[in-house]
Motif scaffolding. Sequence first.
Motif, short mmCIF file in Angstrom:
data_model
loop_
_atom_site.label_atom_id
_atom_site.label_comp_id
_atom_site.label_asym_id
_atom_site.label_seq_id
_atom_site.Cartn_x
_atom_site.Cartn_y
_atom_site.Cartn_z
N PRO A 11 0.84 -1.21 0.00
CA PRO A 11 0.00 0.00 0.00
C PRO A 11 0.87 1.26 0.00
O PRO A 11 2.02 1.24 0.47
CB PRO A 11 -0.80 -0.12 1.31
N GLY A 69 -8.54 -6.38 -0.95
CA GLY A 69 -9.09 -5.20 -1.60
C GLY A 69 -8.28 -3.94 -1.44
O GLY A 69 -8.62 -2.91 -2.03
N THR A 70 -7.20 -3.99 -0.66
CA THR A 70 -6.35 -2.82 -0.47
C THR A 70 -5.56 -2.51 -1.74
O THR A 70 -4.98 -3.42 -2.35
CB THR A 70 -5.37 -3.04 0.69
N ALA A 71 -5.56 -1.25 -2.14
CA ALA A 71 -4.79 -0.86 -3.32
C ALA A 71 -3.30 -0.95 -3.03
O ALA A 71 -2.83 -0.51 -1.97
CB ALA A 71 -5.16 0.56 -3.73
N VAL A 72 -2.55 -1.54 -3.95
CA VAL A 72 -1.11 -1.70 -3.78
C VAL A 72 -0.40 -1.26 -5.05
O VAL A 72 -0.99 -1.18 -6.12
CB VAL A 72 -0.73 -3.17 -3.45
N ALA A 73 0.89 -0.98 -4.90
CA ALA A 73 1.73 -0.63 -6.04
C ALA A 73 3.08 -1.32 -5.86
O ALA A 73 3.51 -1.58 -4.73
CB ALA A 73 1.91 0.88 -6.14
#
Length: 239
Positions: A11, A69-73
């Motif tokens: 995240p 569901g957590t946005a990650v990069a």
Amino acid sequence: MGQFGGPLLLPADTPDPAHPFVASIDLAALPADATDLPLPPDGQLLLFAFPEDDGDGDTMGSVVYIPLGTAVAERDKHAWNSFDWDDYEAMFAEFPEGPLRATANVSLPHHKSVIQPGMPWGGPHPGHPRSEELVAVWESTRADIAPEGPLQIGGYADEEAIDTDPVAVGVSRAVKAAEAGRWDGPVSDDVSDWVLLADWLAGMDVQGWESATVHWVIQREDLAARRFDRAFTSVFWNP
């Protein structure tokens, strides 16, 4: 159920970990009741570690939990090596890569001694005078019953030359680190308040660290609260 290595996905508000990336665990893929831990039913558990004891008793790794569901990069997997030390990069290049497949096995305690005041190397189990014999029986039959794998989730801790409980060793180091101001409290000195989160037999793959075993331990209340950031990492290494 996960993989060794692969891209490091975090995240945006998670700082770059200070230790190398080891593995990611897909908690939803773990078979029901496969461990003795109250793990979240889904999400990713990321394990980080440097498979060496720094001699100061500091934590040698960390754990990051990423809810479903957590946005990650994607992040730089080498950010932990801020000084670009070549020997550390060579070590990291030896870390395993590839899929992890879950197998449920028996896990039994097999340490012969307990840490006692005034006995830095441990002493016999109080009330268990035949503990060494029982451990010898288990060690002679274990390979046929529950062969060890490179990564273990929950259960009893293991390492190459086990004597005292590795969880107790990790707890002792966490307590000392907290007393020295190098680890945030509160930290219980009661081993029963802690559990093994995971073991990694790093020495199976990392040349030059053949006997190294990483132990991630966590207090039960932190596990229940999903405070995986409070997991403490200790390393057994007999170079």
